[in-house]
Design a protein around this motif. Structure first.
Motif, PDB file in Angstrom:
ATOM      1  N   PHE A 242      -7.085  -4.858  -9.262  1.00 42.03           N
ATOM      2  CA  PHE A 242      -5.830  -5.029  -8.525  1.00 42.03           C
ATOM      3  C   PHE A 242      -4.779  -5.785  -9.332  1.00 42.03           C
ATOM      4  CE2 PHE A 242      -9.222  -4.714  -5.322  1.00 42.03           C
ATOM      5  CZ  PHE A 242      -8.777  -3.582  -4.651  1.00 42.03           C
ATOM      6  N   ASP A 243      -5.070  -6.042 -10.592  1.00 41.72           N
ATOM      7  CA  ASP A 243      -4.104  -6.677 -11.478  1.00 41.72           C
ATOM      8  C   ASP A 243      -3.256  -5.586 -12.118  1.00 41.72           C
ATOM      9  OD1 ASP A 243      -2.872  -7.753 -13.887  1.00 41.72           O
ATOM     10  OD2 ASP A 243      -4.102  -9.530 -13.556  1.00 41.72           O
ATOM     11  N   LEU A 244      -1.968  -5.535 -11.797  1.00 39.18           N
ATOM     12  CA  LEU A 244      -1.106  -4.466 -12.278  1.00 39.18           C
ATOM     13  C   LEU A 244      -0.984  -4.468 -13.794  1.00 39.18           C
ATOM     14  CD1 LEU A 244       1.729  -4.512  -9.580  1.00 39.18           C
ATOM     15  CD2 LEU A 244       0.076  -2.702  -9.993  1.00 39.18           C
ATOM     16  N   ASP A 245      -0.979  -5.635 -14.412  1.00 37.18           N
ATOM     17  CA  ASP A 245      -0.882  -5.695 -15.871  1.00 37.18           C
ATOM     18  C   ASP A 245      -2.107  -5.077 -16.528  1.00 37.18           C
ATOM     19  OD1 ASP A 245       1.589  -6.895 -15.774  1.00 37.18           O
ATOM     20  OD2 ASP A 245       0.802  -8.930 -15.893  1.00 37.18           O
ATOM     21  N   MET A 341       5.505   8.171 -12.112  1.00 36.03           N
ATOM     22  CA  MET A 341       4.355   7.933 -11.241  1.00 36.03           C
ATOM     23  C   MET A 341       4.878   7.815  -9.812  1.00 36.03           C
ATOM     24  SD  MET A 341       2.002   5.410 -13.621  1.00 36.03           S
ATOM     25  CE  MET A 341       3.274   4.207 -13.989  1.00 36.03           C
ATOM     26  N   ARG A 342       4.541   8.789  -8.984  1.00 36.68           N
ATOM     27  CA  ARG A 342       5.087   8.858  -7.625  1.00 36.68           C
ATOM     28  C   ARG A 342       3.969   8.770  -6.592  1.00 36.68           C
ATOM     29  NH1 ARG A 342       8.099  13.101 -10.271  1.00 36.68           N
ATOM     30  NH2 ARG A 342       6.411  14.481  -9.648  1.00 36.68           N
ATOM     31  N   SER A 343       4.308   8.207  -5.452  1.00 31.46           N
ATOM     32  CA  SER A 343       3.400   8.168  -4.315  1.00 31.46           C
ATOM     33  C   SER A 343       4.232   8.117  -3.047  1.00 31.46           C
ATOM     34  CB  SER A 343       2.471   6.945  -4.398  1.00 31.46           C
ATOM     35  OG  SER A 343       1.593   6.906  -3.297  1.00 31.46           O
ATOM     36  N   GLU A 380      -0.211   1.776  -6.072  1.00 30.04           N
ATOM     37  CA  GLU A 380       0.163   1.523  -4.679  1.00 30.04           C
ATOM     38  C   GLU A 380      -0.885   0.638  -3.999  1.00 30.04           C
ATOM     39  OE1 GLU A 380       2.164   4.112  -1.163  1.00 30.04           O
ATOM     40  OE2 GLU A 380       0.336   4.931  -2.015  1.00 30.04           O
ATOM     41  N   ASN A 381      -2.168   0.924  -4.246  1.00 28.16           N
ATOM     42  CA  ASN A 381      -3.238   0.101  -3.657  1.00 28.16           C
ATOM     43  C   ASN A 381      -3.178  -1.330  -4.182  1.00 28.16           C
ATOM     44  OD1 ASN A 381      -4.162   2.298  -2.228  1.00 28.16           O
ATOM     45  ND2 ASN A 381      -5.783   2.799  -3.694  1.00 28.16           N
ATOM     46  N   ALA A 387       0.216  -7.807  -1.890  1.00 26.33           N
ATOM     47  CA  ALA A 387       1.037  -8.256  -0.762  1.00 26.33           C
ATOM     48  C   ALA A 387       0.179  -9.008   0.261  1.00 26.33           C
ATOM     49  CB  ALA A 387       1.722  -7.060  -0.104  1.00 26.33           C
ATOM     50  N   LEU A 388      -1.020  -8.472   0.538  1.00 26.16           N
ATOM     51  CA  LEU A 388      -1.929  -9.155   1.467  1.00 26.16           C
ATOM     52  C   LEU A 388      -2.417 -10.470   0.878  1.00 26.16           C
ATOM     53  CD1 LEU A 388      -4.028  -6.072   2.659  1.00 26.16           C
ATOM     54  CD2 LEU A 388      -2.262  -7.273   3.937  1.00 26.16           C
ATOM     55  N   GLN A 389      -2.713 -10.445  -0.432  1.00 27.45           N
ATOM     56  CA  GLN A 389      -3.153 -11.668  -1.098  1.00 27.45           C
ATOM     57  C   GLN A 389      -2.075 -12.732  -1.071  1.00 27.45           C
ATOM     58  OE1 GLN A 389      -6.062 -12.475  -1.822  1.00 27.45           O
ATOM     59  NE2 GLN A 389      -6.448 -12.933  -3.950  1.00 27.45           N
ATOM     60  N   GLU A 390      -0.823 -12.280  -1.249  1.00 28.34           N
ATOM     61  CA  GLU A 390       0.294 -13.218  -1.239  1.00 28.34           C
ATOM     62  C   GLU A 390       0.404 -13.912   0.117  1.00 28.34           C
ATOM     63  OE1 GLU A 390       3.628 -15.177  -2.928  1.00 28.34           O
ATOM     64  OE2 GLU A 390       1.963 -14.059  -3.784  1.00 28.34           O
ATOM     65  N   GLN A 391       0.129 -13.161   1.185  1.00 28.19           N
ATOM     66  CA  GLN A 391       0.189 -13.754   2.522  1.00 28.19           C
ATOM     67  C   GLN A 391      -0.881 -14.827   2.693  1.00 28.19           C
ATOM     68  OE1 GLN A 391       0.037 -10.676   5.474  1.00 28.19           O
ATOM     69  NE2 GLN A 391       1.860  -9.639   4.719  1.00 28.19           N
ATOM     70  N   THR A 392      -2.084 -14.572   2.164  1.00 24.17           N
ATOM     71  CA  THR A 392      -3.160 -15.559   2.299  1.00 24.17           C
ATOM     72  C   THR A 392      -2.951 -16.739   1.363  1.00 24.17           C
ATOM     73  OG1 THR A 392      -4.560 -14.487   0.619  1.00 24.17           O
ATOM     74  CG2 THR A 392      -4.780 -13.726   2.894  1.00 24.17           C
TER      75      THR A 392
END
Length: 718
Positions: A242-245, A341-343, A380-381, A387-392
């Motif tokens: 889940f690390d975009l880099d 890259m589209r989704s 996207e995942n 985003a969920l991690q940022e909330q926690t």
């Protein structure tokens, strides 16, 4: 400049080899006129079909077309062999709709003609005036020599072109010759069969090569399937990442392997913007960053910019012929392929391949496009997870990161500092007399103070610092600086806070001060936990206990004061606060609590003196300590108050422990003198607290238990 010279030399070489080869073909044209037209056309069709379905061999493509020149030259003549190769190379790009530079097309046809011509010249001494006879060992020697000569000359011409481009790698030679050797082994039986049938049935003989056309298609399909499986294997491994880099770096490396691009860049859109803003996420290899200059202001200009704006795949095979200005060109590169890259109808980024050679990606474009499509879902995942991690990881009251994020960030910074042999400092900031804001103006006013101070610290600390709400009225900061540099920075924060005014519902809350402690790696500690404890120690004993509104660097003199209460030998409240925070971070949400209070202890001090009272507290502490296990946290909470914390404890276990402690305390007698014995009366309150996700909530409830204990004690005395 260098790339321009390489381009010129390579183009001149392509035209030179191509024209020489075509000249040889024209020389043999009269001989071709006298051949059987049907046989010639049949051979041309077979050669074109073999070339239409090439087999990937590293940076170049090969085919089973090698089966034809040896056998055809020995059975139908040199002219037939040369012209079928020339026609196949000139026609097949149109059938495949391949984008190919004219000089490259001429070069391919010419180098095949030259290869056949050299092959025939070297085979002639073995042929003599003899007819082809499969029962003659010299025929087999002639055939093997022909295959070897054709392959060696063909690849020598191609590798020299790669050398002129600056892309020659000696390691490729073995790989290519191995692949070509396999092609020869496959083609050899068909060539011999053609030579055996041709003397008797010259019109039927070429039909024996039809199976090799099908076999060539099968091998090419197998190779392309392997490359597609490589893509799916890479994307499959990234499904749990889940690390975009890291995703971007892996994608860039994979695209470079698939396309043999000189450079690959991955752009990602910046979330939360109305119109797409593309930012570089990975460049491979890293040294190409200078050529790509991914941080330039006109990143979206030119070829890449147009493709991103239109959200469509784009391939420019030769930027020199695209009519672009120097600013719009992509550095030293001539071939550029952009794969958005589209989704869900949204552009998430782009995969961009670069090569200094024109027409570099004609045969390979479907592979990076498939990779881009697969990675879009992963991106996207990953963004949803982040985003969920940022909330926690966010504190609701201040908007800052919370202690969970702070622990992760601190561990990461210390590990990175250790690896790079750099300094990093951790800072603990505690708001002085914070309780007065809650008591005077209410908890909402306290939240307003914390929120305002958080914003102020972020502003003063700067972009390289990490600022988090550590717990309650404490903040944690991380600086990539040594102790002295951090001290200077933190002093600016302390001064700014002392002049800060918080507006709250018409009130001006001012006179706010903070106590600050600092510990640095590697000067003060080697681990993240050690540094945090020492920064806490510096804050409490070096700043808080020395008048508040101070900044203190860690000193070894603070250690004993931090961990152990000097009078009782139990843990300090400060220490168990830290330990409880660590346990909560590990997922402990249920706590057993035992609160003990000595009734009317002030009377003991008044009657017998403070020395007797101190000795009684020390002995009482030993009794309490003997009644708990090593996993339970026992501390002197305040003057005559004691606290026992038990992580993950049930009601039944808590009752047993509380009863054991209270029974031991009730049986204890304290000798004041040889004739006077003192019995201390204690009260306790116990509870199992559940759903504890924050250390502040834990100690708020502990405070309520002690308050209730004092209320009951007061009523009984009354």
């Amino acid at each position: 400049m260098v790339e321009g010279i390489r381009l010129h030399r390579a183009t001149v070489y392509e035209w030179m080899v191509g024209l020489i080869g075509l000249g040889i073909a024209v020389y043999y044209l009269p001989s071709l006129v006298h051949q059987n037209v049907l046989v010639t056309l049949f051979l041309f069709v077979l050669a074109i079909l073999l070339e239409v379905f090439p087999v990937p061999l590293g940076k170049v493509y090969s085919s089973l077309l090698i089966a034809m020149p040896v056998a055809v030259s020995m059975t139908y003549g040199t002219a037939e062999a040369i012209w079928l190769m020339v026609v196949a190379e000139l026609v097949f790009p149109s059938l495949r709709r391949a984008t190919m530079k004219l000089s490259v097309r001429i070069f391919n046809a010419g180098q095949y003609a030259v290869s056949v011509w050299v092959m025939v010249l070297l085979m002639q001494p073995f042929a003599g005036d003899r007819a082809v006879a499969l029962n003659d060992w010299q025929t087999y020697l002639q055939v093997l020599l022909g295959f070897a000569c054709f392959a060696l000359v063909n690849h020598a011409l191609i590798h020299f072109l790669q050398f002129l481009w600056g892309q020659f790698d000696p390691r490729d030679i073995l790989h290519l010759l191995t692949g070509e050797g396999i092609n020869i082994l496959i083609a050899l039986p068909f060539a011999l069969l053609l030579m055996a049938i041709a003397p008797f049935h010259p019109l039927v003989a070429p039909s024996v090569l039809v199976p090799i056309v099908l076999l060539g298609q099968t091998i090419g399909l197998h190779q392309r399937t392997n490359l597609m499986q490589q893509i799916y294997r890479v994307t499959g491994q990234l499904t749990s990442e889940f690390d975009l880099d890291r995703i971007s770096q892996s994608v860039a490396e994979t695209a470079a392997k698939l396309t043999y691009a000189e450079a690959v860049m991955v752009l990602l859109t910046e979330p939360g913007t109305e119109s797409p803003v593309f930012l570089p996420s990975a460049v491979h290899p890293l040294e190409e960053t200078a050529n790509l200059n991914p941080f330039r202001e006109n990143l979206a200009a030119g070829v890449v910019g147009q493709a991103l704006l239109q959200a469509e795949y784009s391939y420019v095979p030769d930027l020199h012929k695209a009519g672009l200005t120097q600013e719009e060109r992509e550095g030293p590169y001539l071939s550029v392929a952009v794969f958005p890259m589209r989704s869900r109808q949204r552009v998430l980024g782009a995969l961009i391949c670069y090569s200094p050679r024109p027409y570099a990606f004609g045969e390979m474009l479907n592979l990076p496009q498939t990779l881009a499509n697969q990675v879009s879902v992963l991106i996207e995942n990953a963004r949803l997870y982040q985003a969920l991690q940022e909330q926690t990881w966010r504190d609701g009251a201040t908007g800052l990161h919370n202690y969970r994020f702070f622990y992760e960030a601190l561990a990461h910074h210390v590990e990175q500092a250790s690896r790079k042999q750099e300094a990093v400092s951790v800072v603990v900031v505690d708001v002085d007399y914070f309780k007065k804001f809650n008591d005077t103006y209410g908890h909402l006013a306290g939240d307003a103070v914390l929120h305002s101070l958080g914003k102020l610290m972020v502003e003063v600390a700067g972009p390289k610092a990490t600022v988090a709400r550590y717990g309650g009225e404490e903040f944690g900061l991380i600086f990539p600086l040594d102790a002295q540099e951090t001290y200077a920075q933190v002093e600016q924060i302390r001064t700014a806070v002392s002049h800060h005014v918080v507006e709250y519902e018409g009130y001006q809350l001012q006179g706010i001060t903070v106590s600050i402690g600092i510990a640095s790696y590697p000067e003060h500690g080697q681990s993240d936990r050690d540094l945090l404890l020492k920064a806490d120690s510096a804050m409490y004993w070096g700043a808080k206990q020395r008048g508040r509104n101070h900044t203190a660097l860690y000193s070894p003199e603070f250690d004993a004061q931090l961990f152990v209460d000097e009078l009782t030998g139990l843990y300090t409240y400060h220490f168990i606060n830290i330990r409880a925070r660590e346990e909560i971070a590990r997922g402990v949400q249920q706590w057993g609590v035992v609160c003990l209070n000595v009734d009317r202890f002030s009377h003991v001090n008044e009657i017998f003196g403070f020395s007797v009272g101190d000795r009684a507290l020390r002995e009482l502490s030993l009794v309490i300590k003997e009644g708990v296990r090593h996993t339970e946290l026992t501390s002197r909470f305040a003057g005559d108050e004691f606290l026992v914390l038990l992580p993950n404890t049930t009601h039944a276990e808590l009752d047993l422990i509380a009863d054991r402690i209270m029974k031991a305390v009730s049986l204890r007698r304290f000798d004041v003198t040889s004739t006077v014995t003192l019995s201390l009366r204690t009260r306790h309150s116990s509870a199992v607290l559940t759903d504890i996700r924050d250390v502040t909530r834990l100690f708020d409830q502990v405070g309520r238990l002690f308050a209730e204990l004092h209320r009951v004690s007061g009523e009984s005395l009354a």
